[in-house]
Design a protein around this motif. Structure first.
Motif, PDB file in Angstrom:
ATOM      1  N   ILE A 178     -53.325  40.222 -53.549  1.00 30.83           N
ATOM      2  CA  ILE A 178     -52.367  41.239 -53.108  1.00 30.83           C
ATOM      3  C   ILE A 178     -52.402  41.347 -51.585  1.00 30.83           C
ATOM      4  O   ILE A 178     -51.360  41.438 -50.923  1.00 30.83           O
ATOM      5  CB  ILE A 178     -52.675  42.601 -53.768  1.00 30.83           C
ATOM      6  N   ALA A 179     -53.616  41.324 -51.025  1.00 25.22           N
ATOM      7  CA  ALA A 179     -53.748  41.381 -49.569  1.00 25.22           C
ATOM      8  C   ALA A 179     -53.167  40.135 -48.910  1.00 25.22           C
ATOM      9  O   ALA A 179     -52.459  40.218 -47.893  1.00 25.22           O
ATOM     10  CB  ALA A 179     -55.212  41.539 -49.187  1.00 25.22           C
ATOM     11  N   ALA A 180     -53.450  38.966 -49.480  1.00 25.81           N
ATOM     12  CA  ALA A 180     -52.977  37.717 -48.889  1.00 25.81           C
ATOM     13  C   ALA A 180     -51.461  37.607 -48.917  1.00 25.81           C
ATOM     14  O   ALA A 180     -50.860  36.966 -48.050  1.00 25.81           O
ATOM     15  CB  ALA A 180     -53.596  36.529 -49.621  1.00 25.81           C
ATOM     16  N   ILE A 212     -42.703  46.349 -55.222  1.00 21.23           N
ATOM     17  CA  ILE A 212     -43.772  46.843 -54.351  1.00 21.23           C
ATOM     18  C   ILE A 212     -44.999  47.083 -55.213  1.00 21.23           C
ATOM     19  O   ILE A 212     -44.950  47.841 -56.183  1.00 21.23           O
ATOM     20  CB  ILE A 212     -43.361  48.160 -53.669  1.00 21.23           C
ATOM     21  N   VAL A 213     -46.089  46.423 -54.891  1.00 22.52           N
ATOM     22  CA  VAL A 213     -47.366  46.659 -55.568  1.00 22.52           C
ATOM     23  C   VAL A 213     -48.311  47.307 -54.569  1.00 22.52           C
ATOM     24  O   VAL A 213     -48.608  46.730 -53.513  1.00 22.52           O
ATOM     25  CB  VAL A 213     -47.980  45.354 -56.107  1.00 22.52           C
ATOM     26  N   VAL A 214     -48.749  48.508 -54.896  1.00 20.87           N
ATOM     27  CA  VAL A 214     -49.748  49.207 -54.092  1.00 20.87           C
ATOM     28  C   VAL A 214     -51.056  49.183 -54.867  1.00 20.87           C
ATOM     29  O   VAL A 214     -51.088  49.515 -56.059  1.00 20.87           O
ATOM     30  CB  VAL A 214     -49.338  50.667 -53.813  1.00 20.87           C
ATOM     31  N   PHE A 215     -52.121  48.789 -54.207  1.00 24.70           N
ATOM     32  CA  PHE A 215     -53.447  48.792 -54.825  1.00 24.70           C
ATOM     33  C   PHE A 215     -54.369  49.629 -53.956  1.00 24.70           C
ATOM     34  O   PHE A 215     -54.532  49.359 -52.752  1.00 24.70           O
ATOM     35  CB  PHE A 215     -54.010  47.376 -54.955  1.00 24.70           C
ATOM     36  N   THR A 216     -54.992  50.635 -54.554  1.00 23.47           N
ATOM     37  CA  THR A 216     -55.910  51.487 -53.796  1.00 23.47           C
ATOM     38  C   THR A 216     -56.818  52.242 -54.763  1.00 23.47           C
ATOM     39  O   THR A 216     -56.687  52.117 -55.983  1.00 23.47           O
ATOM     40  CB  THR A 216     -55.120  52.428 -52.859  1.00 23.47           C
ATOM     41  N   SER A 217     -57.744  53.027 -54.215  1.00 23.33           N
ATOM     42  CA  SER A 217     -58.758  53.726 -55.011  1.00 23.33           C
ATOM     43  C   SER A 217     -58.742  55.211 -54.701  1.00 23.33           C
ATOM     44  O   SER A 217     -58.401  55.619 -53.584  1.00 23.33           O
ATOM     45  CB  SER A 217     -60.141  53.141 -54.710  1.00 23.33           C
ATOM     46  N   ASP A 218     -59.140  56.027 -55.683  1.00 19.68           N
ATOM     47  CA  ASP A 218     -59.048  57.479 -55.517  1.00 19.68           C
ATOM     48  C   ASP A 218     -60.118  58.066 -54.604  1.00 19.68           C
ATOM     49  O   ASP A 218     -59.966  59.184 -54.103  1.00 19.68           O
ATOM     50  CB  ASP A 218     -59.062  58.194 -56.871  1.00 19.68           C
ATOM     51  N   VAL A 230     -50.731  46.678 -49.875  1.00 16.61           N
ATOM     52  CA  VAL A 230     -49.318  46.759 -50.253  1.00 16.61           C
ATOM     53  C   VAL A 230     -48.744  45.351 -50.242  1.00 16.61           C
ATOM     54  O   VAL A 230     -48.830  44.647 -49.229  1.00 16.61           O
ATOM     55  CB  VAL A 230     -48.517  47.663 -49.295  1.00 16.61           C
ATOM     56  N   ARG A 231     -48.143  44.952 -51.372  1.00 18.26           N
ATOM     57  CA  ARG A 231     -47.457  43.657 -51.461  1.00 18.26           C
ATOM     58  C   ARG A 231     -46.003  43.893 -51.849  1.00 18.26           C
ATOM     59  O   ARG A 231     -45.700  44.681 -52.756  1.00 18.26           O
ATOM     60  CB  ARG A 231     -48.115  42.772 -52.527  1.00 18.26           C
ATOM     61  N   TRP A 232     -45.104  43.226 -51.144  1.00 22.68           N
ATOM     62  CA  TRP A 232     -43.668  43.303 -51.443  1.00 22.68           C
ATOM     63  C   TRP A 232     -43.006  42.098 -50.790  1.00 22.68           C
ATOM     64  O   TRP A 232     -42.553  42.152 -49.655  1.00 22.68           O
ATOM     65  CB  TRP A 232     -43.085  44.618 -50.917  1.00 22.68           C
ATOM     66  N   PRO A 233     -42.955  40.980 -51.478  1.00 23.01           N
ATOM     67  CA  PRO A 233     -42.426  39.753 -50.857  1.00 23.01           C
ATOM     68  C   PRO A 233     -41.043  39.916 -50.236  1.00 23.01           C
ATOM     69  O   PRO A 233     -40.766  39.343 -49.180  1.00 23.01           O
ATOM     70  CB  PRO A 233     -42.413  38.760 -52.026  1.00 23.01           C
TER      71      PRO A 233
END
Length: 513
Positions: A54-56, A310-316, A356-359
């Motif tokens: 996702i980061a890449a 849009i893919v958001v990846f995070t932690s609480d 955040v990924r959003w090609p």
């Protein structure tokens, strides 16, 4: 010479999003520290290739923060764009049962997107309060659950009410559990980690659980097993995408909120992940978590949805206290280079993986960005992207970082950010300076985090002007009911004891302005 008109057109083009509104997927892990994503930690004792993907393929915000350092308030902040300490919840978390912290009239990310034409779904852990029928020991599970995700903007819900240590554990679909939580259990020993398990055998009464385990039982469904959460949630998320794509509403964009239960206790990796990595059961659990992230990413690929999703990846919040033992046992730092972890006011408590990924919408993917951003900013950011209006009484602390997605050179002009510990202590972060407010037996502390990432040496005495400026800023943010410009808004309560630098009279006077 380039004309002003040409410059204007270039800027306008650089900020224009896709004509089709993007799908939005938020993957929210539970207690995952900054150092538990291998692309952020070169010394990590396990690898997270799918999280790293996702980061890449997007942006890794290395100065990204949750809005609190424990579960319930961070989830409130993410979904509403408003700090949770403005509500009645000033410290700690909720249990499984109780009035939902999100009031009926408050805009959420889900209701905003639903009103903008999206189909919305939540799969996973809620932990913001639900109204169950009856009381413990006297339930009528044929009656619907109220004051829950379906009442806060979500069209569909599959998941569990709260953390696995709070009971009322069942697989809820919509307002009902297929197998109601009519039996009882308590924490059992965990062979793979220093925490507990929630697994059969279960008992028929709380008293029988006390006799069998030595603790009063909590409500659980007969078919519930803790280590099935990640598989069930990912399966359900993918099945929901399938149903959406095959439905009459397939032309609508969708919003999927996927709050996972890992790596929060119980650390219970499936047997096929045992022995992987070099960080014991915790590393195995993170490897399993990453595996399910990969399953979901692959599913988006298979449906040809990845380009405009849009893919958001995070932690609480940061990692549970067992992070300290992992350093000793495995030389793995779940909190990365930061001080502290879950519940703490220091960076390890609230600086988390934030990807955040959003090609279709991100220029120059694979970059890292050190701009100050927060989960609390997602409402305003997504609102800007989908051209949704935010009323004055919504998302009072949310500020868009959409410009930096399209333009790597864009500067995020964000007002100061507030951090908040589970014990109620406040801090304010602005331009690398972090002022930690006095609280109980702890005095005022000032750190310049870029030059002192471990927050080891307070420099408050040497920088009185910074202390003064940030004290004024946090006072304004707290008492005005919002962050930044806009009409003053009301907090849900009057003065409370954690506001040690503001007297009750000052609070009342400033809040009235």
């Amino acid at each position: 010479m380039i004309s002003v008109a040409a410059v204007y057109l270039a800027i306008t083009a650089s900020l224009t999003w896709s004509a089709e509104k993007p799908n939005v997927v938020i993957i929210y892990t539970d207690d995952q520290g900054f150092g538990d994503a291998s692309h952020l930690n070169e010394q990590a004792k396990f690898q997270t290739p799918n999280i790293d993907r996702i980061a890449a393929e997007g942006i890794s915000f290395t100065n990204g923060h949750c809005s609190d350092t424990v579960c319930t308030p961070s989830r409130y902040g993410l979904l509403t764009g408003r700090y949770s300490w403005r509500t009645q919840l000033k410290r700690g978390v909720m249990g499984a049962e109780g009035k939902c912290l999100i009031s009926d009239d408050r805009l959420t990310l889900a209701s905003m997107l639903r009103d903008a034409g999206y189909r919305t779904s939540m799969v996973g852990k809620w932990h913001l309060g639900m109204d169950f029928p009856g009381t413990a020991g006297d339930r009528d599970w044929s009656q619907p659950v109220q004051d829950m995700p379906l009442d806060k903007g979500f069209d569909d819900f599959f998941g569990i009410p709260a953390s696995l240590n709070y009971g009322v554990l069942a697989w809820f679909r919509g307002r009902h559990a297929a197998v109601p939580p009519t039996v009882y259990t308590a924490k059992k020993p965990n062979r793979r980690h220093v925490d507990y398990r929630i697994k059969p055998p279960y008992q028929d009464s709380p008293e029988a659980t006390r006799k069998a385990i030595g603790k009063r039982g909590m409500e659980v469904a007969a078919d519930f097993v803790d280590n099935q959460c990640l598989t069930r949630f990912t399966d359900e998320a993918m099945a929901w995408i399938d149903r959406h794509q095959q439905s009459d509403e397939s032309g609508k964009p969708f919003f999927l909120y996927l709050p996972l239960t890992s790596p929060h206790y119980p650390v219970c990796p499936l047997p096929e992940f045992w022995g992987q990595g070099e960080c014991g059961g915790y590393g195995e659990f993170m490897i399993e978590t990453d595996h399910h992230v990969g399953r979901l990413l692959d599913h988006l690929d298979q449906h040809q949805l990845a380009e405009n999703t849009i893919v958001v990846f995070t932690s609480d919040n940061g990692p549970e206290k067992s992070w300290q033992q992992r350093i000793k046992d495995f030389d793995h730092r779940s909190n990365g280079p930061w001080r502290g972890g879950k519940r703490d006011i220091y960076e390890g408590g609230h600086r988390v993986p934030f990807l955040v990924r959003w090609p279709a919408g991100i220029d120059s993917p694979g970059r890292r960005d050190d701009s100050l951003v927060g989960q609390i900013d997602l409402v305003a950011t997504i609102a800007e992207i989908v051209d949704a209006d935010l009323p004055d009484n919504a998302a009072e602390d949310s500020h868009s970082f959409a410009a930096v997605l399209k333009n790597p050179d864009a500067a995020i002009q964000r007002p100061p950010m507030i951090h908040h510990s589970s014990a109620g202590r406040f801090a304010i972060n602005d331009d690398g300076w972090k002022l930690v407010m006095p609280h109980r037996n702890s005095g005022l502390e000032l750190y310049h985090v870029p030059s002192d990432p471990s927050e080891s040496t307070s420099v408050a005495d040497q920088n009185p002007e910074v202390v003064r400026r940030l004290t004024e800023a946090i006072t304004t943010i707290v008492t005005s009911g919002r962050t930044g410009d806009g009409p003053a808004a009301a907090n849900d309560t009057g003065h409370w004891d954690d506001l040690t630098w503001i007297s009750a009279d000052q609070y009342d006077a400033l809040s009235a302005q």
